[in-house]
Design an enzyme around this catalytic site. Structure first.
Site, PDB file in Angstrom:
ATOM      1  N   ASN A   1      -9.699  12.515  -4.564  1.00 40.58           N
ATOM      2  CA  ASN A   1      -8.324  12.564  -4.081  1.00 40.58           C
ATOM      3  C   ASN A   1      -7.370  12.066  -5.174  1.00 40.58           C
ATOM      4  OD1 ASN A   1      -6.099  12.636  -2.235  1.00 40.58           O
ATOM      5  ND2 ASN A   1      -6.321  10.429  -1.949  1.00 40.58           N
TER       6      ASN A   1
ATOM      7  N   ALA B   1      40.597  17.772 -59.153  1.00 38.42           N
ATOM      8  CA  ALA B   1      39.594  16.740 -58.902  1.00 38.42           C
ATOM      9  C   ALA B   1      40.241  15.360 -58.905  1.00 38.42           C
ATOM     10  CB  ALA B   1      38.503  16.811 -59.962  1.00 38.42           C
TER      11      ALA B   1
ATOM     12  N   HIS C   1      28.046  18.883 -51.602  1.00 40.60           N
ATOM     13  CA  HIS C   1      27.500  17.599 -52.053  1.00 40.60           C
ATOM     14  C   HIS C   1      28.347  16.419 -51.578  1.00 40.60           C
ATOM     15  CE1 HIS C   1      25.694  20.320 -55.024  1.00 40.60           C
ATOM     16  NE2 HIS C   1      26.914  20.655 -55.388  1.00 40.60           N
TER      17      HIS C   1
ATOM     18  N   TYR D   1      41.317   9.313 -39.902  1.00 42.95           N
ATOM     19  CA  TYR D   1      41.464   8.194 -38.965  1.00 42.95           C
ATOM     20  C   TYR D   1      42.347   7.116 -39.600  1.00 42.95           C
ATOM     21  CZ  TYR D   1      39.894   4.457 -35.744  1.00 42.95           C
ATOM     22  OH  TYR D   1      39.828   3.444 -34.825  1.00 42.95           O
TER      23      TYR D   1
ATOM     24  N   GLU E   1     -13.887   6.246   0.509  1.00 43.78           N
ATOM     25  CA  GLU E   1     -13.776   5.437  -0.701  1.00 43.78           C
ATOM     26  C   GLU E   1     -15.156   5.247  -1.335  1.00 43.78           C
ATOM     27  OE1 GLU E   1     -10.934   4.580  -2.103  1.00 43.78           O
ATOM     28  OE2 GLU E   1      -9.970   5.679  -0.471  1.00 43.78           O
TER      29      GLU E   1
ATOM     30  N   SER F   1      36.515  18.236 -56.813  1.00 44.90           N
ATOM     31  CA  SER F   1      35.646  17.099 -56.496  1.00 44.90           C
ATOM     32  C   SER F   1      36.448  15.812 -56.321  1.00 44.90           C
ATOM     33  CB  SER F   1      34.624  16.906 -57.623  1.00 44.90           C
ATOM     34  OG  SER F   1      33.780  18.023 -57.719  1.00 44.90           O
TER      35      SER F   1
ATOM     36  N   GLY G   1       0.801  -1.218   0.000  1.00 50.46           N
ATOM     37  CA  GLY G   1       0.000   0.000   0.000  1.00 50.46           C
ATOM     38  C   GLY G   1       0.831   1.262   0.000  1.00 50.46           C
ATOM     39  N   THR G   2       0.145   2.378  -0.285  1.00 51.22           N
ATOM     40  CA  THR G   2       0.825   3.672  -0.384  1.00 51.22           C
ATOM     41  C   THR G   2       1.417   4.112   0.955  1.00 51.22           C
ATOM     42  OG1 THR G   2      -1.333   4.713  -0.053  1.00 51.22           O
ATOM     43  CG2 THR G   2      -0.554   4.471  -2.318  1.00 51.22           C
TER      44      THR G   2
END
Length: 445
Positions: A158, A412, A352, A376, A143, A394, A68-69
């Site tokens: 509540n 290029a 691009h 890398y 309740e 390019s 229970g709470t």
């Protein structure tokens, strides 16, 4: 929830429900300059919950049995004994209660002893009713199954959220009884104790019913998600943002928007995002933990993550800015371009099908289609430096560490492995050879 994930860790707008409750509680503390701890009672999936939730001064209590709470709050009793002030009791599966509502609750309890957060409902069937005295104070929570016909007409229910004077809570919690059909300890019994002790019990209400809605299924979770997104969208609209369809934007963090911003459909804003005036964001973009300066145009299907985009830039479509990207004013990142940890100078263009990573690029640079910074070597990352006014042809591969000096040019299809001096042209490719006697192969029978 029909899930291996504990319920309170299911997310609303990308953040676990219980984390939202913790964040709201702590923002309330900060606003009031308090130093209150957050006491978290955990049960099902306790270890996963504890490792997933973050916050300053979180104190953990294990509820081994769910009785229970009242029993849940009893677990935190060691942290309350000897304390003064006010204890605010919240629920990990009620994620959208606003700070303003909780502040009102805390203010109300200053001259009371216990304050409930209640709600008026059109159909309160199944909920505990709030019974008040003639002076408006709360006398009991009844309740539904125990209510009289007259009490069934009461529409105030509540929500379970309450603020209690801490000294009184520590006194009352040990007195809770499980002498009921469910053999559970009910937190609502505190009201009866308070009234019996002559204490003042009152109630306040949230501005919106969704603030106290709980989640017990994925259906309810999805409904609250849409409510949350609607509220965020309305706030943007009120503050001068144009949303092409307010039902098709998702905000999963803290967003600051200037005025005259236009956001098309299916845009996701995550983490901490700043969008300045006159920005246009086309459809299907994802922006996370980034700053977008004024006048920038982000075209459809672009992704921006932990980056800073300068004024009047042009991004996309289908661009991806990865963490550490920083664009100066009027830079251009075109379609199918990926950047990572790259500083790109004013007016420079990567138009691009290129990858630019670990790079320092000056102003007025043009990066041709298909260019790659080869940063890398399989173990370490290296830097590429491209100074002002450079033209990269390019399909150039720039093998870092490498530098191209001011006004330099690469032909290029070149593979650049050595420094290119100021104003120099670098060509690094095999010489073309035409063979006139060559015969195209034919299919053999």
């Amino acid at each position: 929830m029909k899930s291996s994930l504990p319920k309170v860790l299911h997310p609303i707008a990308g953040l676990p429900m219980a984390q939202r409750v913790i964040n709201t509680a702590q923002s309330l503390d900060q606003a009031a300059s308090n130093q209150g701890a957050v006491h978290v009672v955990i049960g099902h999936g306790a270890e996963k919950v504890q490792t997933s939730l973050k916050g300053d001064d979180l104190r953990w209590y294990l509820q081994e049995e769910q009785l229970g709470t009242g029993h849940a709050v009893q677990q935190a009793l060691p942290g309350l004994e000897g304390q003064s002030g006010v204890t605010l009791i919240l629920y990990g599966d009620v994620p959208l209660t606003r700070k303003e509502t909780l502040a009102k609750l805390m203010q109300e309890v200053q001259d009371k002893d216990l304050v409930l957060l209640t709600l008026d409902m059109d159909d309160p069937t199944g909920y505990g009713r709030i019974v008040r005295s003639d002076d408006g104070l709360v006398q009991a929570i009844v309740e539904h199954k125990d209510a009289t016909p007259e009490q069934h007409t009461i529409t105030e229910i509540n929500t379970g959220i309450m603020a209690v004077k801490t000294e009184l809570l520590a006194e009352w919690l040990p007195k809770l009884s499980n002498d009921n059909a469910q053999q559970e300890y009910y937190l609502t019994d505190l009201v009866e104790m308070a009234v019996s002790d002559g204490k003042r019990v009152s109630a306040t209400q949230p501005d919106y019913a969704w603030e106290v809605e709980g989640v017990n299924s994925r259906v309810q979770l999805a409904a609250l998600e849409r409510i949350y997104q609607q509220v965020q969208a309305e706030e943007l609209l009120i503050n001068g943002v144009t949303l092409m369809d307010p039902a098709r934007i998702d905000i999963r963090g803290n967003v600051q928007c200037g005025t005259d911003v236009t956001i098309d459909v299916n845009v996701i804003l995550e983490g901490n995002v700043v969008i300045e005036n006159d920005v246009i964001i086309e459809s299907n973009c994802i922006i996370k933990d980034s700053i977008i300066r004024k006048g920038t145009h982000i075209k459809a299907n672009s992704m921006i993550d932990e980056s800073e985009v300068g004024e009047s830039c042009d991004i996309g479509p289908f661009a991806r800015l990865r963490p550490g990207t920083k664009l100066a004013a009027k830079a251009k990142i075109g379609n199918f371009v990926e950047t990572k940890k790259a500083n790109i100078g004013e007016g420079s263009k990567v138009n691009h099908l290129s990858y630019v990573g670990d790079a320092e690029i000056g102003s007025g640079v043009n990066i041709g289609a298909g260019t790659i910074t080869c940063n890398y070597d399989g173990v370490n990352k290296f830097k590429t430096e491209i100074e002002d006014g450079v033209f990269i042809g390019s399909n150039t591969c720039l093998v870092a560490p490498v530098k191209v000096g001011k006004l330099g040019t690469t032909g290029a299809g070149s593979v650049i492995t050595k420094e290119v001096g100021e104003g120099e042209l670098a060509i690094a490719r095999g010489r073309q050879k035409n063979i006139s006697t060559w015969k195209r192969p034919t299919k053999q029978s």
